[in-house]
Scaffold this active site. Structure first.
Site, PDB file in Angstrom:
ATOM      1  N   GLU A 271      -7.939  -7.354   2.203  1.00 28.39           N
ATOM      2  CA  GLU A 271      -8.254  -7.469   0.469  1.00 28.39           C
ATOM      3  C   GLU A 271      -9.793  -5.869   0.637  1.00 28.39           C
TER       4      GLU A 271
ATOM      5  N   GLY B 239       2.272 -11.934  -2.078  1.00 34.42           N
ATOM      6  CA  GLY B 239       2.767 -10.518  -1.915  1.00 34.42           C
ATOM      7  C   GLY B 239       2.495  -9.600  -2.395  1.00 34.42           C
ATOM      8  N   LEU B 240       1.551  -8.678  -1.822  1.00 37.56           N
ATOM      9  CA  LEU B 240       1.287  -7.190  -1.946  1.00 37.56           C
ATOM     10  C   LEU B 240       1.703  -6.257  -1.244  1.00 37.56           C
ATOM     11  N   THR B 241       0.985  -6.060  -0.088  1.00 35.61           N
ATOM     12  CA  THR B 241       1.154  -4.940   1.347  1.00 35.61           C
ATOM     13  C   THR B 241       2.607  -5.179   1.194  1.00 35.61           C
ATOM     14  N   GLU B 242       2.911  -4.238   2.295  1.00 37.10           N
ATOM     15  CA  GLU B 242       4.320  -3.194   2.377  1.00 37.10           C
ATOM     16  C   GLU B 242       4.413  -2.564   3.847  1.00 37.10           C
ATOM     17  N   PRO B 243       5.222  -3.014   4.326  1.00 38.07           N
ATOM     18  CA  PRO B 243       4.875  -1.849   5.839  1.00 38.07           C
ATOM     19  C   PRO B 243       4.430  -1.154   5.602  1.00 38.07           C
TER      20      PRO B 243
HETATM   21  P1  TGC Z   1      -6.454   2.995 -10.075  1.00 36.67           P
HETATM   22  O1  TGC Z   1      -6.044   3.529 -10.273  1.00 36.67           O
HETATM   23  O2  TGC Z   1      -7.370   3.308  -9.031  1.00 36.67           O
HETATM   24  O3  TGC Z   1      -6.386   1.583 -10.793  1.00 36.67           O
HETATM   25  C1  TGC Z   1      -4.807   1.095 -11.666  1.00 36.67           C
HETATM   26  C2  TGC Z   1      -5.012   0.169 -12.266  1.00 36.67           C
HETATM   27  O4  TGC Z   1      -5.802  -1.150 -12.370  1.00 36.67           O
HETATM   28  C3  TGC Z   1      -7.159  -0.717 -13.097  1.00 36.67           C
HETATM   29  N1  TGC Z   1      -8.172  -1.340 -11.599  1.00 36.67           N
HETATM   30  C4  TGC Z   1      -8.136  -2.890 -11.735  1.00 36.67           C
HETATM   31  N2  TGC Z   1      -8.317  -3.948 -12.330  1.00 36.67           N
HETATM   32  C5  TGC Z   1      -8.883  -4.519 -11.903  1.00 36.67           C
HETATM   33  N3  TGC Z   1      -9.287  -4.813 -11.456  1.00 36.67           N
HETATM   34  C6  TGC Z   1     -10.153  -4.189  -9.813  1.00 36.67           C
HETATM   35  N4  TGC Z   1     -10.228  -4.064  -8.885  1.00 36.67           N
HETATM   36  C7  TGC Z   1      -9.005  -2.610 -10.541  1.00 36.67           C
HETATM   37  N5  TGC Z   1      -8.863  -1.420  -9.824  1.00 36.67           N
HETATM   38  C8  TGC Z   1      -8.455  -0.467 -10.600  1.00 36.67           C
HETATM   39  C9  TGC Z   1      -6.916   0.668 -13.004  1.00 36.67           C
HETATM   40  O5  TGC Z   1      -8.158   0.991 -14.582  1.00 36.67           O
HETATM   41  C10 TGC Z   1      -6.144   0.682 -13.537  1.00 36.67           C
HETATM   42  O6  TGC Z   1      -5.539   0.599 -14.874  1.00 36.67           O
HETATM   43  P2  TGC Z   1      -4.821   1.110 -15.896  1.00 36.67           P
HETATM   44  O7  TGC Z   1      -4.530   0.238 -16.860  1.00 36.67           O
HETATM   45  O8  TGC Z   1      -5.538   2.504 -16.012  1.00 36.67           O
HETATM   46  O9  TGC Z   1      -3.535   0.969 -15.043  1.00 36.67           O
HETATM   47  O10 TGC Z   1      -4.961   2.556  -8.476  1.00 36.67           O
HETATM   48  P3  TGC Z   1      -5.272   3.180  -7.503  1.00 36.67           P
HETATM   49  O11 TGC Z   1      -3.882   3.160  -7.382  1.00 36.67           O
HETATM   50  O12 TGC Z   1      -5.153   5.053  -7.171  1.00 36.67           O
HETATM   51  O13 TGC Z   1      -5.691   2.303  -6.221  1.00 36.67           O
HETATM   52  C11 TGC Z   1      -7.108   2.070  -5.468  1.00 36.67           C
HETATM   53  C12 TGC Z   1      -7.436   1.301  -4.542  1.00 36.67           C
HETATM   54  C13 TGC Z   1      -7.235   2.313  -3.757  1.00 36.67           C
HETATM   55  C14 TGC Z   1      -8.888   0.760  -5.221  1.00 36.67           C
HETATM   56  C15 TGC Z   1      -6.643  -0.198  -4.759  1.00 36.67           C
HETATM   57  O14 TGC Z   1      -5.274   0.038  -4.832  1.00 36.67           O
HETATM   58  C16 TGC Z   1      -7.243  -0.726  -3.729  1.00 36.67           C
HETATM   59  O15 TGC Z   1      -8.256  -1.706  -3.665  1.00 36.67           O
HETATM   60  N6  TGC Z   1      -6.718  -0.678  -2.695  1.00 36.67           N
HETATM   61  C17 TGC Z   1      -6.925  -1.811  -1.274  1.00 36.67           C
HETATM   62  C18 TGC Z   1      -5.429  -2.533  -1.496  1.00 36.67           C
HETATM   63  C19 TGC Z   1      -5.755  -4.082  -1.002  1.00 36.67           C
HETATM   64  O16 TGC Z   1      -7.007  -4.773  -0.499  1.00 36.67           O
HETATM   65  N7  TGC Z   1      -4.597  -4.908  -0.485  1.00 36.67           N
HETATM   66  C20 TGC Z   1      -4.803  -6.090  -0.009  1.00 36.67           C
HETATM   67  C21 TGC Z   1      -4.046  -6.970  -0.020  1.00 36.67           C
HETATM   68  S1  TGC Z   1      -3.508  -8.831   0.041  1.00 36.67           S
HETATM   69  C22 TGC Z   1      -4.838  -8.901   1.249  1.00 36.67           C
HETATM   70  O17 TGC Z   1      -5.146  -8.130   1.920  1.00 36.67           O
HETATM   71  C23 TGC Z   1      -4.885 -11.049   1.733  1.00 36.67           C
HETATM   72  S2  TGC Z   1      -6.077 -10.943   2.869  1.00 36.67           S
HETATM   73  C24 TGC Z   1      -5.873 -13.512   2.186  1.00 36.67           C
HETATM   74  C25 TGC Z   1      -6.202 -13.841   3.311  1.00 36.67           C
HETATM   75  O18 TGC Z   1      -5.688 -14.396   4.207  1.00 36.67           O
HETATM   76  O19 TGC Z   1      -7.903 -14.204   2.950  1.00 36.67           O
HETATM   77  P1  FAD Z   2      -3.466   1.552   6.355  1.00 39.83           P
HETATM   78  O1  FAD Z   2      -3.407   1.533   4.229  1.00 39.83           O
HETATM   79  O2  FAD Z   2      -2.709   1.983   6.595  1.00 39.83           O
HETATM   80  O3  FAD Z   2      -4.963   2.408   6.607  1.00 39.83           O
HETATM   81  C1  FAD Z   2      -5.071   2.765   8.068  1.00 39.83           C
HETATM   82  C2  FAD Z   2      -6.125   3.182   7.781  1.00 39.83           C
HETATM   83  O4  FAD Z   2      -6.259   4.399   6.714  1.00 39.83           O
HETATM   84  C3  FAD Z   2      -7.438   2.149   7.521  1.00 39.83           C
HETATM   85  O5  FAD Z   2      -9.058   2.823   7.791  1.00 39.83           O
HETATM   86  C4  FAD Z   2      -8.255   2.460   6.050  1.00 39.83           C
HETATM   87  O6  FAD Z   2      -9.918   2.642   5.623  1.00 39.83           O
HETATM   88  C5  FAD Z   2      -7.468   4.705   6.182  1.00 39.83           C
HETATM   89  N1  FAD Z   2      -7.402   4.674   5.099  1.00 39.83           N
HETATM   90  C6  FAD Z   2      -6.194   4.169   3.759  1.00 39.83           C
HETATM   91  N2  FAD Z   2      -6.169   5.396   3.023  1.00 39.83           N
HETATM   92  C7  FAD Z   2      -7.548   5.782   3.117  1.00 39.83           C
HETATM   93  C8  FAD Z   2      -8.101   6.975   2.197  1.00 39.83           C
HETATM   94  N3  FAD Z   2      -7.135   7.338   0.792  1.00 39.83           N
HETATM   95  N4  FAD Z   2      -9.275   8.241   2.941  1.00 39.83           N
HETATM   96  C9  FAD Z   2      -9.957   6.993   4.732  1.00 39.83           C
HETATM   97  N5  FAD Z   2      -8.812   6.446   4.987  1.00 39.83           N
HETATM   98  C10 FAD Z   2      -8.047   6.095   4.839  1.00 39.83           C
HETATM   99  N6  FAD Z   2      -1.905  -8.545   2.350  1.00 39.83           N
HETATM  100  C11 FAD Z   2      -1.287  -9.079   1.917  1.00 39.83           C
HETATM  101  O7  FAD Z   2      -0.784  -8.273   0.032  1.00 39.83           O
HETATM  102  N7  FAD Z   2      -1.159 -10.483   2.052  1.00 39.83           N
HETATM  103  C12 FAD Z   2      -1.678 -10.965   2.364  1.00 39.83           C
HETATM  104  O8  FAD Z   2      -1.788 -12.423   2.533  1.00 39.83           O
HETATM  105  C13 FAD Z   2      -2.442 -10.606   3.598  1.00 39.83           C
HETATM  106  N8  FAD Z   2      -2.714 -11.245   4.849  1.00 39.83           N
HETATM  107  C14 FAD Z   2      -3.246 -10.710   5.664  1.00 39.83           C
HETATM  108  C15 FAD Z   2      -3.221 -11.264   6.431  1.00 39.83           C
HETATM  109  C16 FAD Z   2      -3.788 -10.738   7.627  1.00 39.83           C
HETATM  110  C17 FAD Z   2      -4.114 -10.842   9.050  1.00 39.83           C
HETATM  111  C18 FAD Z   2      -3.690  -8.960   7.811  1.00 39.83           C
HETATM  112  C19 FAD Z   2      -4.268  -8.103   9.403  1.00 39.83           C
HETATM  113  C20 FAD Z   2      -3.925  -8.324   7.293  1.00 39.83           C
HETATM  114  C21 FAD Z   2      -3.170  -8.663   5.536  1.00 39.83           C
HETATM  115  N9  FAD Z   2      -2.925  -8.059   4.689  1.00 39.83           N
HETATM  116  C22 FAD Z   2      -2.140  -8.693   3.001  1.00 39.83           C
HETATM  117  C23 FAD Z   2      -2.755  -6.474   4.216  1.00 39.83           C
HETATM  118  C24 FAD Z   2      -3.924  -6.229   4.287  1.00 39.83           C
HETATM  119  O9  FAD Z   2      -4.386  -5.939   2.870  1.00 39.83           O
HETATM  120  C25 FAD Z   2      -4.084  -4.238   5.269  1.00 39.83           C
HETATM  121  O10 FAD Z   2      -3.800  -4.689   6.059  1.00 39.83           O
HETATM  122  C26 FAD Z   2      -4.587  -3.218   4.645  1.00 39.83           C
HETATM  123  O11 FAD Z   2      -4.689  -4.015   3.251  1.00 39.83           O
HETATM  124  C27 FAD Z   2      -4.417  -2.307   5.029  1.00 39.83           C
HETATM  125  O12 FAD Z   2      -3.458  -2.069   4.656  1.00 39.83           O
HETATM  126  P2  FAD Z   2      -2.837  -1.306   6.490  1.00 39.83           P
HETATM  127  O13 FAD Z   2      -2.705  -2.350   7.071  1.00 39.83           O
HETATM  128  O14 FAD Z   2      -1.381  -0.814   6.085  1.00 39.83           O
HETATM  129  O15 FAD Z   2      -3.516   0.150   6.498  1.00 39.83           O
END
Ligand code: TGC
Ligand code: FAD
Length: 390
Positions: A370, A136-140
């Site tokens: 991701e 659980g990472l993503t929030e509304p």
């Molecule tokens: P930022 O200030 O850049 O970084 C905060 C701290 O984190 C460190 N860091 C990392 N550490 C390890 N691995 C990485 N990839 C890292 N990237 C950054 C960084 O050095 C810093 O450390 P510290 O010690 O200085 O505090 O953070 P930011 O808030 O500006 O955000 C960076 C950004 C946009 C890249 C990050 O928030 C991001 O990747 N956003 C995307 C969110 C995302 O991917 N969510 C996924 C949710 S889970 C999911 O989708 C599961 S789907 C599962 C499935 O069904 O397969």
């Molecule tokens: P938003 O962040 O609102 O983004 C909307 C649009 O804006 C996107 O096109 C994005 O690229 C764009 N955008 C956002 N920020 C910027 C920026 N700075 N500059 C330019 N464009 C930007 N999360 C979990 O934690 N655990 C899970 O197991 C998990 N499973 C998932 C399963 C499914 C089927 C789906 C659909 C999602 C899942 N997620 C999970 C959540 C997923 O990681 C998020 O949907 C994803 O990170 C995007 O967040 P959001 O949907 O809130 O879109």
């Protein structure tokens, strides 16, 4: 002409794999052909997760392939993990999701950041599929920007009181445990293991998905949940901790996307050789050959990318930006191939008689979760220029 429909290997990349890698690929592929492909369309149509596959996924070693054997994992290398994800996603992205979440988003943080007690309590059961986890990472209101999360906990003796909610959580509706990321009183992010049955913890299912229909997605709601302090992961705090887990899962997805692309390519190639229009197989037409040639080119590039990334990961040298490049490129590549493959099948391509449309719809989630396609581009932009454009 290559008649090897199932596994295009145009550059003899097999030579880069060990005998163990090839054995793992073969056994995972056989399992997918036997247990996933024949049933998955029906489950996707019904929007139901085939939960009987959990036991079999555990048996083939898909839960924690790279987790050490002493914790019930398979102790394999990163390329083995990637190959497994490739073969499972060839069947369906939702089934790969289940394996990715359990391995990289639940077992990985417990293994990397957990106490000995947490590792012993949860990892062997997770590896056997006796308990299932979610992440659980993503929030509304905080998707791409998880650092802004508002889920939080306050200290109360030996317990913390957890409040907040998470959205879009794969496997939440049936998970026994959730690795939840929330802020403490000092606004520092921690991982905390929340167990089903704790008062105030609910996991409503998300319905009406057109994508990843054979995967169960839901919310996590915490209403003053009392969680023992011993459930906090002690090894690492801050946003970097969940981002490390994401690196592992994103790497696996880069391989998984190749599996989808291979399945779409092989289906389209076979169909184009069999489908006759204007007196000839459509495979004899230049326009269709262009699509097939470009598919093979892109699959070959992606195979080399993920293999090299796997080597770097094995040596603990893969950077987050390198992983972003591979996840972004390979998922986009698979989406383009799925769209072209669907067109090669004409009207038949929109039916559930073939896997392509399901793959195509699944990839809409894979390119979003991701880290979205755009976010990975911004990660690369930051790496190249030193300017954070998030
Ligand atoms: P930022 O200030 O850049 O970084 C905060 C701290 O984190 C460190 N860091 C990392 N550490 C390890 N691995 C990485 N990839 C890292 N990237 C950054 C960084 O050095 C810093 O450390 P510290 O010690 O200085 O505090 O953070 P930011 O808030 O500006 O955000 C960076 C950004 C946009 C890249 C990050 O928030 C991001 O990747 N956003 C995307 C969110 C995302 O991917 N969510 C996924 C949710 S889970 C999911 O989708 C599961 S789907 C599962 C499935 O069904 O397969
Ligand atoms: P938003 O962040 O609102 O983004 C909307 C649009 O804006 C996107 O096109 C994005 O690229 C764009 N955008 C956002 N920020 C910027 C920026 N700075 N500059 C330019 N464009 C930007 N999360 C979990 O934690 N655990 C899970 O197991 C998990 N499973 C998932 C399963 C499914 C089927 C789906 C659909 C999602 C899942 N997620 C999970 C959540 C997923 O990681 C998020 O949907 C994803 O990170 C995007 O967040 P959001 O949907 O809130 O879109």
């Amino acid at each position: 002409m290559s008649q090897n429909f199932n596994s295009p290997d145009f550059y003899n990349i097999d030579e880069l794999l060990t005998e163990e890698h090839k054995l793992i690929r073969e056994s995972t592929r056989q399992w997918v052909s036997k247990s996933v492909s024949p049933i998955i369309e029906e489950y996707a149509q019904k929007a139901k997760f085939p939960d009987h596959l959990i036991k079999e996924l555990a048996e083939i070693g898909a839960f924690g392939p790279y987790i050490p054997e002493k914790y019930g994992g398979a102790g394999l290398d990163q390329i083995s993990y990637g190959i497994m994800m490739q073969e499972i996603e060839r069947g369906d992205s939702g089934i790969r999701s289940t394996a990715s979440v359990q391995s990289s988003l639940v077992m990985y943080p417990i293994w990397k950041f957990g106490s000995d007690e947490q590792k012993e309590k949860y990892l062997p059961k997770l590896a056997k599929g006796k308990i299932m986890g979610c992440f659980g990472l993503t929030e509304p209101d905080h998707g791409s920007n998880p650092g802004g999360m508002i889920s939080n906990f306050k200290s109360d003796g030996d317990y913390v009181i957890l409040n907040g909610s998470k959205m879009w959580i794969s496997n939440s509706p049936f998970a026994d445990i959730a690795v939840v990321w929330a802020k403490d009183e000092n606004k520092r992010i921690h991982g905390i293991i929340v167990e089903r049955g704790m008062d105030g913890f609910t996991t409503p299912e998300t319905h009406n998905k057109w994508s990843l229909r054979a995967s169960s997605t839901g919310e996590l709601i915490f209403d003053n949940v009392r969680v023992p302090k011993k459930n906090i992961l002690p090894g690492k705090s801050g946003l970097g901790a969940p981002l490390m887990c994401l690196d592992s899962a994103r790497y696996g997805i880069s391989w998984g996307a190749i599996g989808v692309a291979m399945d779409c390519y092989s289906t389209a190639l076979k169909y184009s050789l069999e489908r006759i229009q204007f007196g000839k197989p459509i495979a004899a037409k230049q326009l269709q050959q262009k699509k097939l040639a470009e598919m093979l080119t892109e699959i070959t590039k992606a195979q080399l990318l993920s293999w090299k990334l796997g080597k770097l990961k094995n040596e603990d040298r893969a950077t987050s930006a390198q992983i972003s490049l591979a996840k972004r490129n390979n998922v986009d590549m698979a989406m383009n191939i799925a769209r072209d493959a669907r067109q090669i099948l004409g009207g038949m391509g929109i039916t559930g008689d073939f896997s392509i449309m399901r793959h195509m719809m699944n990839l809409e989630s894979v390119i979003t979760y991701e880290g979205t396609h755009d976010i990975h581009l911004l990660i690369l932009g930051n790496e190249i220029t030193g300017h954070n454009a998030f």
